[in-house]
Scaffold this motif. Sequence first.
Motif, PDB file in Angstrom:
ATOM      1  N   ILE A   9       0.975  -1.388   0.025  1.00 49.11           N
ATOM      2  CA  ILE A   9      -0.045  -0.091   0.071  1.00 49.11           C
ATOM      3  C   ILE A   9       0.853   1.243   0.168  1.00 49.11           C
ATOM      4  CG2 ILE A   9      -1.695   1.273   1.325  1.00 49.11           C
ATOM      5  CD1 ILE A   9      -2.810  -1.346   2.257  1.00 49.11           C
ATOM      6  N   VAL A  10       1.877   1.045   0.586  1.00 49.32           N
ATOM      7  CA  VAL A  10       3.011   2.262   0.843  1.00 49.32           C
ATOM      8  C   VAL A  10       3.438   2.622  -0.392  1.00 49.32           C
ATOM      9  CG1 VAL A  10       4.942   3.173   1.869  1.00 49.32           C
ATOM     10  CG2 VAL A  10       3.430   1.992   3.278  1.00 49.32           C
ATOM     11  N   VAL A  11       3.828   1.629  -1.183  1.00 49.77           N
ATOM     12  CA  VAL A  11       4.328   1.981  -2.850  1.00 49.77           C
ATOM     13  C   VAL A  11       3.377   2.622  -3.645  1.00 49.77           C
ATOM     14  CG1 VAL A  11       5.077   0.755  -4.873  1.00 49.77           C
ATOM     15  CG2 VAL A  11       5.778  -0.151  -2.574  1.00 49.77           C
ATOM     16  N   ILE A  12       2.038   2.309  -3.423  1.00 53.23           N
ATOM     17  CA  ILE A  12       0.929   2.661  -4.075  1.00 53.23           C
ATOM     18  C   ILE A  12       0.703   4.353  -3.868  1.00 53.23           C
ATOM     19  CG2 ILE A  12      -1.321   2.876  -4.798  1.00 53.23           C
ATOM     20  CD1 ILE A  12      -1.293  -0.188  -4.542  1.00 53.23           C
ATOM     21  N   VAL A  13       0.612   4.435  -2.351  1.00 54.66           N
ATOM     22  CA  VAL A  13       0.019   6.011  -2.039  1.00 54.66           C
ATOM     23  C   VAL A  13       1.155   6.945  -1.501  1.00 54.66           C
ATOM     24  CG1 VAL A  13      -2.282   5.016  -1.287  1.00 54.66           C
ATOM     25  CG2 VAL A  13      -0.183   4.952   0.437  1.00 54.66           C
ATOM     26  N   ALA A  14       2.396   6.372  -1.251  1.00 55.93           N
ATOM     27  CA  ALA A  14       3.559   7.019  -0.541  1.00 55.93           C
ATOM     28  C   ALA A  14       4.755   7.232  -1.496  1.00 55.93           C
ATOM     29  CB  ALA A  14       3.705   6.782   0.760  1.00 55.93           C
ATOM     30  N   THR A  15       4.749   6.789  -2.686  1.00 54.24           N
ATOM     31  CA  THR A  15       6.024   6.892  -3.411  1.00 54.24           C
ATOM     32  C   THR A  15       5.750   7.387  -4.843  1.00 54.24           C
ATOM     33  OG1 THR A  15       5.839   4.838  -4.632  1.00 54.24           O
ATOM     34  CG2 THR A  15       6.913   4.589  -2.510  1.00 54.24           C
ATOM     35  N   PRO A  16       6.768   7.981  -5.706  1.00 58.21           N
ATOM     36  CA  PRO A  16       6.490   8.435  -6.923  1.00 58.21           C
ATOM     37  C   PRO A  16       5.995   7.405  -7.850  1.00 58.21           C
ATOM     38  CG  PRO A  16       8.334   9.307  -6.000  1.00 58.21           C
ATOM     39  CD  PRO A  16       8.061   8.309  -5.267  1.00 58.21           C
ATOM     40  N   VAL A  17       5.998   6.226  -7.570  1.00 57.57           N
ATOM     41  CA  VAL A  17       5.624   4.953  -8.440  1.00 57.57           C
ATOM     42  C   VAL A  17       4.286   5.365  -9.200  1.00 57.57           C
ATOM     43  CG1 VAL A  17       4.883   2.704  -8.704  1.00 57.57           C
ATOM     44  CG2 VAL A  17       6.939   3.085  -7.532  1.00 57.57           C
TER      45      VAL A  17
END
Lengths: 642, 165
Positions: free
Chosen positions: A216-224
Amino acid sequence: MDRDFELDTMDTAKRQKVLRSFQRLCFGDTRGQLLFLGALLVYFLTWRKGVFINDTYVIANTLVAVADGHLFIDQVRFGPPTGLSPGMNVVDGKLYGRNYGQVFLALPVLWALQGLFQVVEPAIAISAIFSLLLLGFAIQLGKVLGGENRLRVAGSIIAVMLFGMNILVARETDQYFVPIFALQLATLVTAAFIPVFVYRLLSRVDDRTSAVLAGIVVIVATPVTFWATIPKRHSLTTLLVIVSLYCLYRSREGNDYHRALHFRSLAYATVGLTAWIHAGEGLVLLFALTLIDLPTAPSNRPRDLVFVGGVFLVSLLPFLITNTVISGNPLEPPRLLTRLEDSKTVLGTGSEMNHTSENTGGKISGGTADGSTLTIFFLTLSGIIDVAISVVERTALSMYRGVLALLEPQRVYQTFIRSGTQGEYLTTPKHAARNLSVLESMPLLSVLLLIPLLSYKNHNSTPTSEAEGIPAVRVVDYAVFAYTGLLLLVTMPTLPIHASVTVRYLHPIYPLGVYAIFRFTHLPTLVKENRMAFVWTYTPGVIIGGQLFILAVVLMGLPELSAIQLYAKISLTTGAGVVLVAGYSLWNDRANSTATVAVALATAVTTVFLLVAAFELYQAGLELFLPISNVLAETLQIEWGF
Amino acid sequence: MEYARVAPVIAVVLIVGISFASGPVMHLVDLTRSQPGSSVFCDEGGDVAVEVIEVASDQFEIQQQRGESVDYVLETGPAVVNISAVDRCPQIIYHLEVPGLGLTSKKVYFIDNTSELQLRLTVLAESFESHRIQQETYNGTLTIEVQGDDNRTVYQENISISVDG
């Protein structure tokens, strides 16, 4: 009748088995699938249709060419009619693009979209796919959380309602741009696998809740998410790095020799595919992998190495064949070819370009026609050796320059900490930078500064239930470290660079950063133990914080670039806050809930950026594909100041 | 529960059914509004009245960059125009020409009767390698044109672009 029923049941059982194998292969399990669907939903909501950055023109023109059955570009459908856009190369008077791996991946997507848009209007098709994804998400969520029946019904109702709302405001879409949509969709699906593979990797190391949280962090908290709908190479090469690390882990797990060998060779297969997209990044991955894999492998018997090397060579075939067809040299990737801008005199005008493109034979076929095959062989061999030497030289030089660059405090400061022109950016907008630094793009990364403190306190534990030798997770840790280090060395001399937005040359470090946060810091424990504090800070943080940001921009009458720099300042402040409070919580348990609040705020700040970037900033005059998103963007449109 | 099994099936049938029914092949119902601004759907030509409010010509500047793959970037300034009396689909072109750099940069705005009444025009920032920058200042021409049934220039200014750094 009974016999029919039995056959039906058998078919259903077989179908379910096939579906389950497919799910396991792609997503690992239901949670992985849920992350995939969730990521797709977020990416669909923020999908700006069209060209965001001008080097997409070349990739789109290359896709049109490849769909036409050849690698050279004979019609410039997008961008300046002369073809003069970044990344356009010339060989023997013919135009060639780059990132052929990315283009071939988008080819089936282009065919699918062309077929689909024959029978369904593009805007309606995207709305339908979005609703079906939402329905799938609700059903899978029911399986994970329980209450499946309620979620199936609720999901169905919401999916139909959203579809209805979308078709109420849908507009016709110009099908001229379908190749660009295909590139975007291919990138978007690839990017949705990044959180899935971060989850799959971490779920083998940590508990599943932490692994889901990391996804979830990758989706909502990174420029990915920012780059997910922009058809550049970054999402693809980043995914291949994570898949390679996942395979490396699996190659060290358990006692099944054959399974381990297969995963080890798959880890190397990703290198070949990366090289097909960007040779330089493939080389970095290859170095990092061999540097860690060879010394730590349980066995380096010749037959192991031959098998792994064989799979690696097969994975390189698309790269080698593409290079050979274009330049006659299998080791000369498009990025080493002559750029169009350097060879204006060779190419001349567009009509000349059309003339030269009528010759269908490449360099090699032309030579073979002369009959002197041996001469051609030696010329090609000498060309291969030249390029190989040049690649080694370039790599060594680049690393040397990388070390020097890392010793320049200002360069490091502007790349990682503060990017905008300091001091006066709010008053003189023309100097304000449109880029963010690494920490401004992902303030949560600041907690990695705590790793030395944490290792001092010896908080992290190493699983000991692995096979002989170094534990699998340690091998992956070393590989993450080696890859990040090499990537920094190779890219630092060119950083900071304009039109980079989130330091995109370092894109893989964001999901790798999430891996490091979940492996080495106490953040996941903090969030799991103070779940409600996290949810009740994150949600208002996004909803209220986002509105406050827009309000501040409007009230201050800021120009777009200054608004970006205002965001950068907020982001850096939360990054600093999170590292201080999380650091303090190491020594004082009573600060745990405060630290969770800080973590939630840093997460919310990036989510706000991702939303505001799609709907307000960086819009580049593009419409959003999903009709309701587009209406929202038009409603929120800010009149930027000067 | 039976309705929990049936609801997703109904949803899928509805969504897929409506999508195909409204598509180009079946075309039982038209669900998309056409976009007259697009050249595909709009009869090109026509005219528009343009009033130039502000042109940030002082913001054009060539700045040295720290990165090594690009040495200089041309920072550009926007122009704000008010439009009225839109007839069909004319185009407004914001155009920068710098002969000393061999640079021609323009952006075309497709106008129709749904366009905003105030537009902010921009041209793309360009980048240059150091060997192309030989002078301390470059002269350029900034033009705003209307192209429709007739082509006409509504604004023209000679600007001086300084090289910073």
